[in-house]
Design an enzyme around this catalytic site. Structure first.
Site, PDB file in Angstrom:
ATOM      1  N   GLN A  90     -62.615 -89.197  25.449  1.00 10.53           N
ATOM      2  CA  GLN A  90     -61.865 -89.033  24.205  1.00 10.53           C
ATOM      3  C   GLN A  90     -60.765 -87.981  24.347  1.00 10.53           C
ATOM      4  O   GLN A  90     -60.119 -87.611  23.364  1.00 10.53           O
ATOM      5  CB  GLN A  90     -62.815 -88.631  23.073  1.00 10.53           C
ATOM      6  CG  GLN A  90     -63.859 -89.694  22.764  1.00 10.53           C
ATOM      7  CD  GLN A  90     -64.903 -89.202  21.774  1.00 10.53           C
ATOM      8  OE1 GLN A  90     -64.779 -88.152  21.164  1.00 10.53           O
ATOM      9  NE2 GLN A  90     -65.962 -89.982  21.614  1.00 10.53           N
ATOM     10  N   HIS A 152     -65.602 -85.504  21.817  1.00 10.07           N
ATOM     11  CA  HIS A 152     -65.833 -84.613  20.683  1.00 10.07           C
ATOM     12  C   HIS A 152     -65.064 -83.294  20.841  1.00 10.07           C
ATOM     13  O   HIS A 152     -65.622 -82.213  20.780  1.00 10.07           O
ATOM     14  CB  HIS A 152     -67.328 -84.356  20.485  1.00 10.07           C
ATOM     15  CG  HIS A 152     -68.090 -85.571  20.057  1.00 10.07           C
ATOM     16  ND1 HIS A 152     -69.346 -85.498  19.517  1.00 10.07           N
ATOM     17  CD2 HIS A 152     -67.781 -86.890  20.085  1.00 10.07           C
ATOM     18  CE1 HIS A 152     -69.775 -86.723  19.241  1.00 10.07           C
ATOM     19  NE2 HIS A 152     -68.821 -87.580  19.584  1.00 10.07           N
ATOM     20  N   GLU A 252     -69.150 -87.160   7.306  1.00  8.80           N
ATOM     21  CA  GLU A 252     -69.140 -86.194   6.212  1.00  8.80           C
ATOM     22  C   GLU A 252     -67.729 -85.813   5.798  1.00  8.80           C
ATOM     23  O   GLU A 252     -66.813 -85.785   6.613  1.00  8.80           O
ATOM     24  CB  GLU A 252     -69.888 -84.921   6.623  1.00  8.80           C
ATOM     25  CG  GLU A 252     -71.349 -85.129   6.921  1.00  8.80           C
ATOM     26  CD  GLU A 252     -72.070 -83.842   7.305  1.00  8.80           C
ATOM     27  OE1 GLU A 252     -73.283 -83.903   7.577  1.00  8.80           O
ATOM     28  OE2 GLU A 252     -71.427 -82.764   7.317  1.00  8.80           O
ATOM     29  N   TYR A 262     -72.708 -75.484   8.376  1.00  2.00           N
ATOM     30  CA  TYR A 262     -72.698 -76.867   7.884  1.00  2.00           C
ATOM     31  C   TYR A 262     -73.796 -77.729   8.501  1.00  2.00           C
ATOM     32  O   TYR A 262     -73.829 -78.931   8.298  1.00  2.00           O
ATOM     33  CB  TYR A 262     -71.290 -77.458   8.062  1.00  2.00           C
ATOM     34  CG  TYR A 262     -70.358 -76.806   7.057  1.00  2.00           C
ATOM     35  CD1 TYR A 262     -70.103 -77.397   5.828  1.00  2.00           C
ATOM     36  CD2 TYR A 262     -69.839 -75.539   7.293  1.00  2.00           C
ATOM     37  CE1 TYR A 262     -69.316 -76.769   4.878  1.00  2.00           C
ATOM     38  CE2 TYR A 262     -69.054 -74.897   6.345  1.00  2.00           C
ATOM     39  CZ  TYR A 262     -68.803 -75.513   5.139  1.00  2.00           C
ATOM     40  OH  TYR A 262     -68.042 -74.881   4.185  1.00  2.00           O
ATOM     41  N   TYR A 273     -77.924 -93.134  18.148  1.00  2.81           N
ATOM     42  CA  TYR A 273     -77.333 -94.423  18.485  1.00  2.81           C
ATOM     43  C   TYR A 273     -78.380 -95.333  19.111  1.00  2.81           C
ATOM     44  O   TYR A 273     -79.283 -94.885  19.813  1.00  2.81           O
ATOM     45  CB  TYR A 273     -76.171 -94.224  19.461  1.00  2.81           C
ATOM     46  CG  TYR A 273     -74.997 -93.496  18.868  1.00  2.81           C
ATOM     47  CD1 TYR A 273     -74.141 -94.135  17.974  1.00  2.81           C
ATOM     48  CD2 TYR A 273     -74.750 -92.174  19.192  1.00  2.81           C
ATOM     49  CE1 TYR A 273     -73.057 -93.465  17.421  1.00  2.81           C
ATOM     50  CE2 TYR A 273     -73.657 -91.495  18.649  1.00  2.81           C
ATOM     51  CZ  TYR A 273     -72.819 -92.148  17.765  1.00  2.81           C
ATOM     52  OH  TYR A 273     -71.753 -91.488  17.211  1.00  2.81           O
TER      53      TYR A 273
END
Length: 386
Positions: A90, A152, A252, A262, A273
């Site tokens: 990513q 991420h 979220e 959080y 997954y």
């Protein structure tokens, strides 16, 4: 109060002189009809867009190119001066944001996956002056203390009204196993799963919540995040909002506040997954913040924008969230306590990576193809109802 959104299975601008095609279909929503106009095509995995005074648009391509859209055309030559990126998983060239005072200082900020050796990478931010289609005097102003899989990275950047810079950093796919409270996202000694707050030159503000705390990174503003890739400052209240990727369910929308936790991975609404095994100890716990909205199943929330324009007057004040897996733009309204989903827009175009309001009041979005095929930046234009 947490608002859970349960989704069923898939059932001409003054800024860019791109003419609307007469045959373009008209799409309907609860408040406005609209059509889609291509602004620039031939882009490879466009990740972010930034509008500059004078009409230029900058677009990042994840393989490591910064492109210019000028006068309705994508210039063939990329901007020079862009740092080396790790284009893997990513990673790549990610966010682009103009300084709030760009008109006078010409500063542009880029986030990217910075090489750290052996093919590894971490989230980093540079800034440089945009001159003659180049970035000059490029300086590194933040490098995250993270390591892990090539995913991420977070990487959204936003400036608040006082000029403070917020940066999101993902938890780098650190597995949530064993003692969940010892996960890197819960550990203040690193930048995994954190929202960062800095001065525009990278200095740490003295009023950050963990300044002077032994063993804590002073850049941290909030923690316990998974992979926040949407970030927006409310234009009226100044509140900081972020969207965050959940795993298999549990995306979220959070109100980001100073020093708060959080919850990832101790609390949440997603599952592992594949087999769908439980991840979290619970969905809530004292001392850990609850999201303001949750998507189950996940739409892969990629971006966030709060609309203030006049082209879609009934949408003023709405939150717009891009979806990758969900392949949509979700419009939500907020009454100060509860979010309500009003529309699922742009359902036929592909993976929505970025959503921005242009200076002309139109809504722009980029489409990200996982296979690195050429895609486009498009915009929504209102169509009068008959």
């Amino acid at each position: 109060m947490v608002r859970r959104t349960f989704l069923l299975a898939a059932a001409a601008s003054a800024l860019f002189a791109v003419p609307a095609i007469a045959q373009s279909p008209v799409y309907k929503s609860s408040a406005h009809d609209y059509r889609l106009v291509t602004v620039a095509d031939g882009l490879v995995q466009p990740w972010s867009m930034a509008f500059l005074p004078g009409g230029d648009m900058l677009v990042t391509e994840r393989p490591g190119r910064l492109r210019i859209v000028r006068g309705g055309k994508l210039l063939p030559t990329p901007v020079t001066g862009v740092p080396e990126v790790v284009y893997r998983g990513q990673g790549g060239l990610l966010d682009v944001v103009a300084h709030p005072n760009f008109a006078t200082n010409k500063l542009v900020y880029l986030s990217f996956s910075k090489p750290t050796g052996g093919g590894a990478a971490t989230t980093a931010v540079v800034r440089g002056r945009f001159e003659n289609n180049a970035l000059v005097d490029v300086k590194e102003i933040f490098v995250a203390d993270t390591k892990g899989a090539p995913g991420h990275f977070g990487s959204r950047i936003a400036f608040d009204k006082s000029g403070m810079m917020f940066i999101t950093v993902g938890e780098r796919q650190a597995p949530p196993s064993g003692d969940l409270e010892k996960h890197p996202a819960q550990d203040l000694s690193n930048h995994h799963g954190k929202v960062i707050r800095l001065f525009d030159d990278g200095r740490v503000p003295p009023d950050n919540p963990f300044v002077g705390k032994a063993g804590a990174k002073p850049e941290i503003w909030s923690y316990g995040h998974r992979n926040p890739q949407g970030l927006a400052i409310h234009p009226t209240t100044g509140d900081v909002w972020a969207t965050e990727h959940g795993p298999q369910g549990g995306d979220e929308l959070n109100l980001i506040q100073k020093g708060l936790n959080y919850g990832w991975p101790v609390v949440g609404f997603g599952v592992n997954y594949g087999p769908g095994q439980a991840i979290h100890a619970a969905t809530m716990r004292p001392g850990m913040e609850q999201p303001k909205n949750v998507w189950v199943p996940s739409i892969a929330t990629s971006s966030l924008m709060i609309y203030t324009g006049d082209k879609f007057p009934a949408w003023k004040g709405s939150f717009f969230v891009g979806g990758l897996a969900g392949q949509r733009i979700v419009r939500l309204t907020y009454d100060g306590k509860v979010f309500n989903v009003e529309d699922n827009l742009v359902r036929t175009q592909g993976r929505i990576r970025d959503v921005r309001q242009g200076p002309d009041g139109f809504i722009y979005f980029s489409i990200d193809d996982q296979q690195a095929k050429p895609t486009a930046v498009m915009r929504m234009e209102p169509v009068a109802r008959r």
